[in-house]
Design a protein around this motif. Structure first.
Motif, short mmCIF file in Angstrom:
data_model
loop_
_atom_site.label_atom_id
_atom_site.label_comp_id
_atom_site.label_asym_id
_atom_site.label_seq_id
_atom_site.Cartn_x
_atom_site.Cartn_y
_atom_site.Cartn_z
N GLN A 267 0.85 -1.19 0.00
CA GLN A 267 0.00 0.00 0.00
C GLN A 267 0.88 1.24 0.00
O GLN A 267 1.96 1.26 0.61
CB GLN A 267 -0.89 0.04 1.25
CG GLN A 267 -1.99 -1.00 1.30
CD GLN A 267 -2.76 -0.90 2.61
OE1 GLN A 267 -2.29 -1.34 3.65
NE2 GLN A 267 -3.94 -0.31 2.56
N LYS A 268 0.40 2.27 -0.64
CA LYS A 268 1.11 3.55 -0.61
C LYS A 268 0.89 4.24 0.74
O LYS A 268 -0.19 4.15 1.32
CB LYS A 268 0.61 4.47 -1.73
CG LYS A 268 1.11 4.12 -3.11
CD LYS A 268 0.62 5.17 -4.12
CE LYS A 268 1.24 4.94 -5.49
NZ LYS A 268 0.77 5.95 -6.47
N LYS A 269 1.93 4.94 1.20
CA LYS A 269 1.76 5.77 2.39
C LYS A 269 0.77 6.88 2.11
O LYS A 269 -0.05 7.24 2.95
CB LYS A 269 3.11 6.36 2.81
CG LYS A 269 4.03 5.40 3.54
CD LYS A 269 5.30 6.09 4.00
CE LYS A 269 6.21 5.15 4.75
NZ LYS A 269 7.48 5.81 5.18
N PRO A 271 -1.94 7.45 -0.67
CA PRO A 271 -2.64 6.90 -1.84
C PRO A 271 -2.95 7.93 -2.91
O PRO A 271 -3.10 7.57 -4.08
CB PRO A 271 -3.94 6.33 -1.23
CG PRO A 271 -3.65 6.19 0.22
CD PRO A 271 -2.69 7.26 0.58
N SER A 276 4.79 7.65 -4.20
CA SER A 276 4.77 7.51 -2.75
C SER A 276 5.58 6.29 -2.33
O SER A 276 5.68 5.31 -3.08
CB SER A 276 3.33 7.37 -2.25
OG SER A 276 3.30 7.02 -0.88
N GLU A 277 6.16 6.37 -1.14
CA GLU A 277 6.77 5.18 -0.55
C GLU A 277 5.67 4.25 -0.09
O GLU A 277 4.50 4.64 0.06
CB GLU A 277 7.66 5.58 0.63
CG GLU A 277 8.91 6.35 0.21
CD GLU A 277 9.83 6.63 1.38
OE1 GLU A 277 9.32 6.78 2.51
OE2 GLU A 277 11.05 6.71 1.17
N ALA A 278 6.03 3.00 0.15
CA ALA A 278 5.06 2.01 0.62
C ALA A 278 4.94 2.05 2.13
O ALA A 278 5.91 2.41 2.84
CB ALA A 278 5.48 0.63 0.17
N TYR A 314 5.35 3.93 -7.15
CA TYR A 314 5.95 3.57 -5.87
C TYR A 314 7.42 3.99 -5.85
O TYR A 314 8.12 3.91 -6.87
CB TYR A 314 5.86 2.07 -5.62
CG TYR A 314 4.58 1.62 -4.98
CD1 TYR A 314 4.37 1.76 -3.62
CD2 TYR A 314 3.57 1.06 -5.75
CE1 TYR A 314 3.19 1.34 -3.03
CE2 TYR A 314 2.38 0.64 -5.18
CZ TYR A 314 2.20 0.78 -3.81
OH TYR A 314 1.03 0.38 -3.24
N ALA A 317 9.66 0.56 -3.40
CA ALA A 317 8.69 -0.43 -2.90
C ALA A 317 9.26 -1.83 -2.89
O ALA A 317 8.84 -2.67 -2.09
CB ALA A 317 7.42 -0.39 -3.75
N ASP A 473 -2.38 0.81 -6.89
CA ASP A 473 -3.39 1.37 -5.98
C ASP A 473 -4.40 2.15 -6.80
O ASP A 473 -4.03 2.85 -7.76
CB ASP A 473 -2.73 2.32 -4.98
CG ASP A 473 -2.02 1.59 -3.87
OD1 ASP A 473 -2.71 1.08 -2.98
OD2 ASP A 473 -0.78 1.52 -3.90
#
Length: 799
Positions: A267-269, A271, A276-278, A314, A317, A473
């Motif tokens: 999941q993205k930090k 969304p 984004s980082e995970a 990501y 990730a 996502d």
């Protein structure tokens, strides 16, 4: 006084409440984790403390140390079964129960759920006497669960004809160094010794005492993931592995068989962010015992996957690190890439521990065979023009090719553990996926073979689509099914195809554009190129293809992969004959469903294939035969060597026979023969089995050479043609028309040679007449075995 009495009462009450089990367990070594357990070294027993009855957890079994033989197939790090289990009290026992998750009723109706649970069998994996009970806690002796052949070692030894073995408990014990407890998992490791009489050469070659085979089996109890993982729908063109079950609560108008993909939780930090980082990245760990320069190559190749995750927004990730020194590779908390040693070259594979309830991948476990890189080096050594003419240190070119292959191997096997299946159509589309089997793609530069670009670098474009389908996502205002459909449609629009294992195999497979270890958009053109490269390589081959001080007979082993260099492209071309072009279509996707390969393509393929049963093309040049003396003492032949019928001397005639046999076994496969009959019945203008046999006979039996060596080689090849025609005539698994055509061709051949008073002609007639009189006595006549080629690459396994 009253206060003292109350205080004493409280102290006594607390002591009773806190009392666990009798004092005899206080001397045992205690482990505290997901479950607490005790180890009694005086009896080598494990006592497990069970608190929560009927609470489900994962039970994973595996092999932490193996046998070391690819043929037996019991490797270090090999995963076994993954089961959801729970403990249930029954009288004076705790039963370890595995519920049946294949059949479910996903409903709030408790009675409906119960009806399905009662309809299908459960499995009780063990029953354990309750040794003590205190305050709702149960202590059981669970030793028997671990001191058994959970991995099926004895059956594997028996099924591979290595002998009858049974577990010897007196020579088995817990391995405390790898028996550990953690908050979310506990790990048990056991040395198991199997006693028996060795009958096979595989076990005798790897076990120091073949009658006593000791391995280590590993057992993990793991906390189940939470219920926040979201299953994702499976699509036959997603490139993903399928996870499925039957839901009996499904409305009648809907499919009861539910299909989803297997994938890691990601999941993205943020969304809503484009990049984004995970929340938790997918982290893999490389075996810290992997040597350089292999270690760096595996890290580089494995990290290619981050390119695909970056493409869907990501950052970092997917990560690949070196396994910490204090970590156990069998610990389910670690996704691991293990460097596995065997006595012979063997498959690499990617396996996974998945949650049987949801398909969530909990642990990816890659096993890479360490001898693979040595074979790739050997191929490069054979194809290099006089590599050791001036120096024995001229290794860089060959090493770079081998390392390029290992980067691909790392990416490929990790891909399986990310949830991705083989895509054997990718090689026809600019090497679009690391999930194909890559064959080195060489070019000719004059009299030399150019290695540059032999293997692709980086993740493939198809792989980005598989990652997008599995791990994208989607914003809350988007319909996930619609967004997934768009990913499939985009891949289709850009010309990327997905065809996997069943359709790509040379024997039963019929897909014209999905093959193993092939190259190019046109398989026939590529075979013609490969044959030219092979011819140049053979022309260049000399004593300078080995190092100073090596016995001349070692040249034979270097020459073998060069001589059979065309084998995989030959497989690809045979699949065009009677082949089909088709897709995994779904209603409304406007893809091609299925069509036969055009007559022109099949004819071109057949003409190219006929080169590989032509002695002039396939026989080893006479001026090279002096390079291959009988084997030097201490350097005997191996499974990588040529086989023959002339004893210790090199058998050039059998080499040609073996090479031709490879082609014929594919071209005249019974299923292909039946497809050719059907193809002709549907389109009278297409080629049929009759046409294929006519052209084959014209290019074998009707060829002769003034050179006696070439003529003898061709006659050996012709006898293989005769054998395969007889095989079609005798086969009971083909259309009757196949038998009829094959028998007709046998009679034609008999008539052709009937009046010729020569040994070769008489033997042809004799073999045909014997078959015609006693077809029931027909038995396989085996050519000298082709040296090992497969496994040249990889294989996948999932749990």
């Amino acid at each position: 006084m009253k206060r003292i009495s109350i205080l004493l009462f409280i102290l006594v009450y607390c002591a009773i409440c806190n009392a666990q089990f009798s004092n005899k367990y206080s001397t045992f070594k205690k482990f505290d984790g997901l479950f607490s357990f005790f180890y009694d070294d005086s009896t080598d027993k494990i006592y497990l403390e069970v608190t929560d009855l009927e609470k489900e957890f994962l039970y994973v079994s595996s092999l932490s140390s193996g046998v070391g033989s690819n043929d037996i197939g019991l490797d270090r790090g090999q995963l076994g079964k993954t089961r959801v289990v729970y403990f249930k009290k029954a009288g004076n026992k705790l039963l370890l129960i595995q519920p049946n998750l294949k059949y479910r009723a996903l409903t709030n109706n408790a009675l409906e759920k119960q009806s399905v649970e009662q309809a299908f069998a459960k499995s009780i994996l063990g029953g354990f006497k309750i040794e003590e009970e205190a305050n709702g806690k149960y202590l059981i002796d669970i030793t028997s669960l671990f001191m058994q052949d959970t991995h099926g070692v004895a059956n594997k030894l028996k099924n591979t004809a290595q002998g009858n073995y049974s577990l010897d408990a007196s020579k088995s014990a817990f391995n405390l160094e790898r028996t550990k407890a953690f908050p979310k998992n506990i790990e048990f490791d056991v040395f198991l010794t199997f006693k028996g009489t060795a009958k096979g050469r595989y076990i005798s070659s790897v076990a120091p005492t073949s009658g006593l085979v000791t391995v280590a089996q590993h057992h993990s109890f793991v906390e189940l993931p939470d219920n926040k993982f979201k299953k994702r729908s499976y699509h036959p063109r997603s490139g993903s592995f399928m996870f499925s079950y039957y839901d009996y609560a499904t409305p009648i108008e809907q499919d009861i068989h539910k299909r989803f993909i297997t994938r890691h939780r990601l999941q993205k930090k943020n969304p809503n962010a484009a990049i984004s980082e995970a929340v938790e990245p997918i982290v893999y760990y490389l075996d810290n015992g992997t040597p350089e320069p292999v270690r760096t190559a595996l890290l580089e190749g494995g990290r290619w996957w981050n390119q695909a995750f970056e493409a869907i927004g990501y950052k970092n990730a997917f990560q690949l690190k070196i396994l910490p020194a204090d970590a156990d590779p069998m610990d389910v908390r670690y996704n691991v890439i293990q460097w596995v040693h065997r006595s012979t070259r063997g498959w690499s594979y990617g396996a996974s521990v998945t949650d049987p309830r949801t398909g969530e991948i909990i642990k990816g476990h890659v096993s890479l065979g360490s001898l693979r890189i040595r074979q790739d080096f050997l191929i490069a050594q054979a194809l290099t023009n006089k590599p050791f003419a001036k120096s024995d240190d001229n290794n860089n070119k060959m090493l770079e090719l081998a390392l390029a292959r290992i980067r691909q191997l790392s990416a490929h096997e990790i891909g399986h553990t990310l949830g991705f299946a083989h895509n054997f159509a990718a090689s026809t589309n600019n090497r679009a996926s690391v999930m194909d089997y890559p064959h080195p793609q060489f070019k000719l530069k004059g009299k030399n073979i150019d290695f540059s670009g032999a293997y692709a670098e980086g993740i493939g474009e198809w792989d980005k689509y598989t990652v997008a389908y599995s791990y994208s996502d989607f914003k809350e205002d988007k319909n996930e099914d619609e967004e997934l459909k768009k990913i499939i449609q985009k891949a289709q629009k850009e010309g990327y195809r997905f065809i996997s294992d069943r359709d790509a195999r040379a024997s039963g497979g019929a897909h014209a554009y999905a093959h193993l270890w092939d190259n190019g958009g046109n398989a026939t053109e590529e075979l013609n190129k490969v044959l030219k490269i092979r011819a140049v390589g053979i022309s260049n081959f000399s004593i300078d293809n080995i190092k100073e001080g090596q016995p001349n007979s070692v040249l034979e082993d270097v020459f073998a992969p060069l001589y059979f260099f065309h084998r995989y492209q030959t497989e690809a071309v045979t699949k065009l004959i009677g082949g089909l072009d088709y897709n995994y279509t779904v209603k409304g996707d406007q893809q091609l469903t299925v069509k036969a390969v055009s007559k022109k393509e099949q004819q071109e393929a057949l003409q190219s294939l006929l080169q590989t049963v032509n002695a002039e093309q396939i026989a080893i040049p006479k001026n090279k035969l002096s390079l291959f003396p009988p084997r030097a003492l201490g350097y005997g032949s191996t499974r990588e060597s040529f086989n023959g019928k002339t004893g210790i001397s090199f058998d050039a005639l059998s080499a040609a026979e073996t090479a031709a046999d490879m082609t014929l076994s594919f071209l005249l496969h019974p299923q292909r023969a039946s497809r050719l009959v059907q193809q002709k019945s549907l389109d009278s203008k297409q080629i049929g089995l009759h046409d294929v046999l006519d052209q084959l006979i014209n290019n074998t039996f009707k060829k002769s050479y003034k050179d006696t060596y070439l003529d003898e080689a061709q006659q050996n090849i012709n006898f293989r043609v005769l054998y395969y025609i007889k095989n079609l005539a005798a086969s009971k698994s083909v259309h009757p028309k196949v038998n009829a055509i094959a028998n007709f061709k046998l009679q034609e051949l008999k008539d052709r040679f009937l009046d010729r008073n020569k040994p070769y002609a008489l033997e042809v007639v004799n073999r045909i007449e014997h078959f015609q009189k006693h077809p029931e006595l027909f038995k396989p006549i085996v050519s000298p075995k082709i040296p090992d080629g497969s496994p040249i690459g990889m294989e996948c396994m999932t749990n």
